[in-house]
Each structure stands twice: as structure tokens, then as C-alpha cells.
Design a protein around this motif. Structure first.
Motif, PDB file in Angstrom:
ATOM      1  N   CYS A 233      -4.049   5.330  -2.288  1.00 13.14           N
ATOM      2  CA  CYS A 233      -4.270   6.739  -2.626  1.00 13.14           C
ATOM      3  C   CYS A 233      -3.790   7.579  -1.441  1.00 13.14           C
ATOM      4  O   CYS A 233      -4.509   7.743  -0.446  1.00 13.14           O
ATOM      5  N   LEU A 276     -11.342   4.554  -7.455  1.00 12.96           N
ATOM      6  CA  LEU A 276     -10.406   3.483  -7.097  1.00 12.96           C
ATOM      7  C   LEU A 276     -10.955   2.123  -7.504  1.00 12.96           C
ATOM      8  O   LEU A 276     -12.153   1.861  -7.374  1.00 12.96           O
ATOM      9  N   ASP A 280      -7.211  -1.152  -5.214  1.00 14.05           N
ATOM     10  CA  ASP A 280      -6.705   0.147  -4.750  1.00 14.05           C
ATOM     11  C   ASP A 280      -7.411   0.569  -3.459  1.00 14.05           C
ATOM     12  O   ASP A 280      -6.804   1.152  -2.559  1.00 14.05           O
ATOM     13  N   TRP A 281      -8.718   0.293  -3.375  1.00 12.02           N
ATOM     14  CA  TRP A 281      -9.505   0.604  -2.180  1.00 12.02           C
ATOM     15  C   TRP A 281      -8.962  -0.149  -0.969  1.00 12.02           C
ATOM     16  O   TRP A 281      -8.742   0.430   0.100  1.00 12.02           O
ATOM     17  N   THR A 284      -5.537   1.195   0.011  1.00 16.66           N
ATOM     18  CA  THR A 284      -5.636   2.495   0.671  1.00 16.66           C
ATOM     19  C   THR A 284      -6.023   2.335   2.141  1.00 16.66           C
ATOM     20  O   THR A 284      -5.456   2.988   3.028  1.00 16.66           O
TER      21      THR A 284
END
Length: 389
Positions: A233, A276, A280-281, A284
Motif C-alpha cells: 500500500c 489489507l 499485503d500487510w 507494505t
């Protein structure tokens, strides 16, 4: 020729990196050969205690003394075991285990202007248990001269990794990231152009998040395989890079006090609005490390490097390396292995050299242009073992 042992456990508290090295020369002629390198893990209970204290858990003075002794005892065991079936060492350079680091503020009274740092694993016990001379507590002398006490390995980087024609960034990716910028040796003011600083989080946030999403089943994202399945992100990363530390010009240093569990929890709260996934976490947080490194180069270097040499645990994270390569192009991202210096044990090798410099010469170990100290300083306290009667 001197055989020396270097010992360090970093901010990730993964274990005690131990290097037995053969050292020849002093500075420009310095040559180091790795004879053996091993990481000795802490027992789970000791590791948990170190992490808790590093995050600010209060303990009594008795518990503090017992923790200091326990760390020294395990460091001594690592030093003894690495010599089995190898040449016997003449000395030890031990970084110890950092449990607290407060950089000097930009202003304040005389006491506040000096930073404070604390590494456990006391040298007198280490010398007693191994029978070898020990140099440790390397950061204190630099801080006494007004320095950050970090990064401390830049002078060794300069001796061993400078290139005749290429500018290099030697980027350590341990729990915290730090960099040494090395101009090409042909540069007219080569030594004056060496610079270094802590870049921010290395593996620390990624490791904490991996433990979070796997409920403790995994302590790190091997080769970045988990993060590689996600999408970072970028909006969050841009927001996080507004944090004061990233904008602060060098010299600067940091640690778990800033980029530890509490910081991760704040990031998690900010990430909640983006919903997220776990991957994705992780992607990021991995991108934050890559972005903070690349941003620091563009913000603080007058000339971008031709090569970036990675070392530390993050150098084995293929996804992180890939993301960093995209952000620092056209520089080439390599590891220090490809420049002749083992990337897994580079920090332990460096503290073996610092111990050698302290015990075998009168050389200063710091670079004031890197740490911000007012002058070059001999680094390290010396502990001699008792002579057997």
C-alpha cells in the motif's frame, strides 16, 4: 597475523553471530579471512526476556544483573565452541546485546546532549569464562565525544569494501538498517567523503508482523515469500515516511525504542482503514524498509552510488532485494559476498576487527564524519582474564 573472535547479537535478537577470523595489517592494508562463522540461538526464555526489556518492561536490579550474566555466559559459550577444531583465538571483540539506545538530541543541557546506550553481556565475565582478553562497550567512547555511537562499522567498511572507481553504499539490513557511503578511492578527499547513518527499520517490523500473522509460528518471512504474494500500500508508506526520523539529516541512529512493537501497532491501526490482507500487510512493511533506504540515499547523498552492497539477514530476502533494486536503479544491488566479505557474519567480523584495533594498536575505531563525534576515539573497554595460579 592474529586470530580474533567477533560477537554480536543485533536488535532482532535472533542469536549470537560469532566469527573467528584471521587478521593481518591495520587500516589501508587490512586483510580479514573468515575461518568460521556460526549463529548460536538464545534459549527461548532468554530471548523473550531480552525482547521484553528492550520494549521497556521494568525489571529489578537483581533481574538486571542476572540478565547481564546470562547474556555474557551465552556469548562465552559461543566463543568457546567456535574454536573447537579451529585455530585458537587471541582476543575477543564483543558488541554485546543492545537493550536501550537513546541518540543525542539536537539541543538540551550538557547531560542530555550526550546520548545513552546500553549493551549487556559484561566483558569481565566474558574474559573470565573464556580466558581471553576482551574489548567491549564500543559505543560509549564515541558517545562521550558527542557522537551517536552508531554506525560503528563504517571504518571497517572503508578498509575492506571501498572500490577504486565506484561509489558504494554498504547497506546493513539487520533489525535496524544502517548504511556506509564509500566514495571511489580515486576521489581526492576519499576519507572525508565517507558518510553513514541508520536508515530506519531493517527486518524488525517485518519479523514482528510475521509473528503477528502466524500467531508466533514463524519468526521471519523466509526469502520474502510471504510478502511477495501481496501488494504494498504505497499511500500508507508515503504517510509513514513523513515520520520525523526519516527527515532528520545524518548523523542519526535509532533502535527498537522507536521502531519496535509500539510503532508496529500504530502502523497496524493506520492500516486498518485499508483492509489489507496478511500478505499485503507484509508486502507494505517490506516496501517501507526498501523505500526508507532509497529515500535516505536521494535525500542525503550528493552523489548516488554505483553499487549497493547488502549484508545482514535482509540480504537473504529475495523479495526485499528486488524491491530495493527497483528503487535505487540504476545502481546495482549486490551482497558483500560478491565483494569478498561474508554478508551473514559481516557485523561479527567488524567487531573482531574493532577488538583487534583496541587490544593490539592505538587506532581510533570511529569515523567522526559518520557518528557526529567531535574527534576520533579509541573504542572499547578492555578486560583481561585472571592469570591461573
Amino acid at each position: 597475523m592474529t586470530y580474533a573472535i567477533g560477537l554480536i547479537s543485533g536488535t532482532s535478537v535472533d542469536g549470537i553471530d560469532t566469527a573467528l577470523v584471521e587478521i593481518n595489517g591495520l587500516e589501508v592494508d587490512l586483510e580479514v579471512k573468515l575461518i568460521a562463522g556460526t549463529t548460536y540461538p538464545y534459549p527461548d526464555t532468554l530471548r523473550a526476556k531480552i525482547l521484553a526489556v528492550g520494549e521497556g518492561e521494568p525489571i529489578s536490579m537483581l533481574e538486571f544483573a542476572e540478565l547481564d550474566d546470562a547474556i555474557a555466559t551465552h556469548f562465552a559459550r559461543a566463543a568457546r565452541e567456535i574454536q573447537i577444531e579451529n585455530p585458537k583465538a587471541e582476543l575477543i571483540g564483543s558488541h554485546g546485546q543492545t537493550v536501550f539506545h537513546r541518540p543525542p538530541p539536537e539541543n538540551g543541557d550538557r547531560a542530555a546532549r550526550l546520548g545513552y546506550t546500553l549493551q549487556l553481556g559484561r566483558g569481565e565475565l566474558l574474559a573470565s569464562l573464556t580466558g581471553l582478553p576482551v574489548a567491549n562497550n564500543f559505543r560509549a567512547a564515541d558517545m562521550a565525544a558527542g557522537g551517536q555511537g552508531a554506525p560503528l562499522v563504517s571504518k571497517i567498511d572503508a578498509c575492506l569494501l571501498a572500490h577504486p572507481h565506484k561509489a558504494r553504499c554498504v547497506q546493513n539490513l539487520g533489525g535496524i538498517g544502517n548504511v556506509t557511503y564509500l566514495p571511489a578511492r580515486q576521489h581526492p578527499d576519499w576519507e572525508g567523503g565517507i558518510w553513514g547513518w541508520d536508515t530506519g527499520p531493517g527486518n524488525m517490523l517485518m519479523d514482528l508482523a510475521m509473528q503477528q500473522v502466524t500467531q508466533g509460528a514463524q519468526t521471519y518471512d523466509s526469502n520474502g515469500q510471504f510478502a511477495a504474494r501481496g501488494t504494498p500500500c504505497l499511500e500508507l508508506i508515503d504517510r509513514w515516511l513523513e515520520q520525523d526520523f526519516f527527515k532528520q539529516p545524518p548523523p542519526k541512529s535509532t533502535g527498537r525504542e522507536l521502531f519496535g512493537q509500539a510503532y508496529l501497532e500504530r502502523c497496524w491501526q493506520e492500516a486498518s482503514e485499508y483492509r489489507l490482507s496478511d500478505v499485503d500487510w507484509l508486502a507494505t512493511l517490506t516496501e517501507l524498509t526498501a523505500a526508507s533506504v532509497a529515500r535516505s540515499y536521494s535525500d542525503f547523498l550528493e552523489r548516488r552510488p554505483d553499487e549497493v552492497l547488502l549484508c545482514g539477514g535482509g540480504s537473504r530476502n529475495g523479495y526485499l532485494k528486488e524491491r530495493l533494486q527497483l528503487r535505487v536503479a540504476p545502481a546495482t544491488v549486490l551482497t558483500t559476498d560478491e565483494a569478498g566479505l561474508n554478508s551473514d557474519y559481516k557485523e561479527a567480523i567488524a567487531f573482531a576487527v574493532l577488538g583487534y584495533w583496541r587490544l593490539k594498536s592505538s587506532l581510533a575505531g570511529n569515523l567522526p564524519g559518520v557518528t557526529g563525534a567531535t574527534q576520533p576515539m579509541q573504542l572499547g573497554d578492555i578486560y583481561q582474564p585472571a592469570i591461573a595460579s
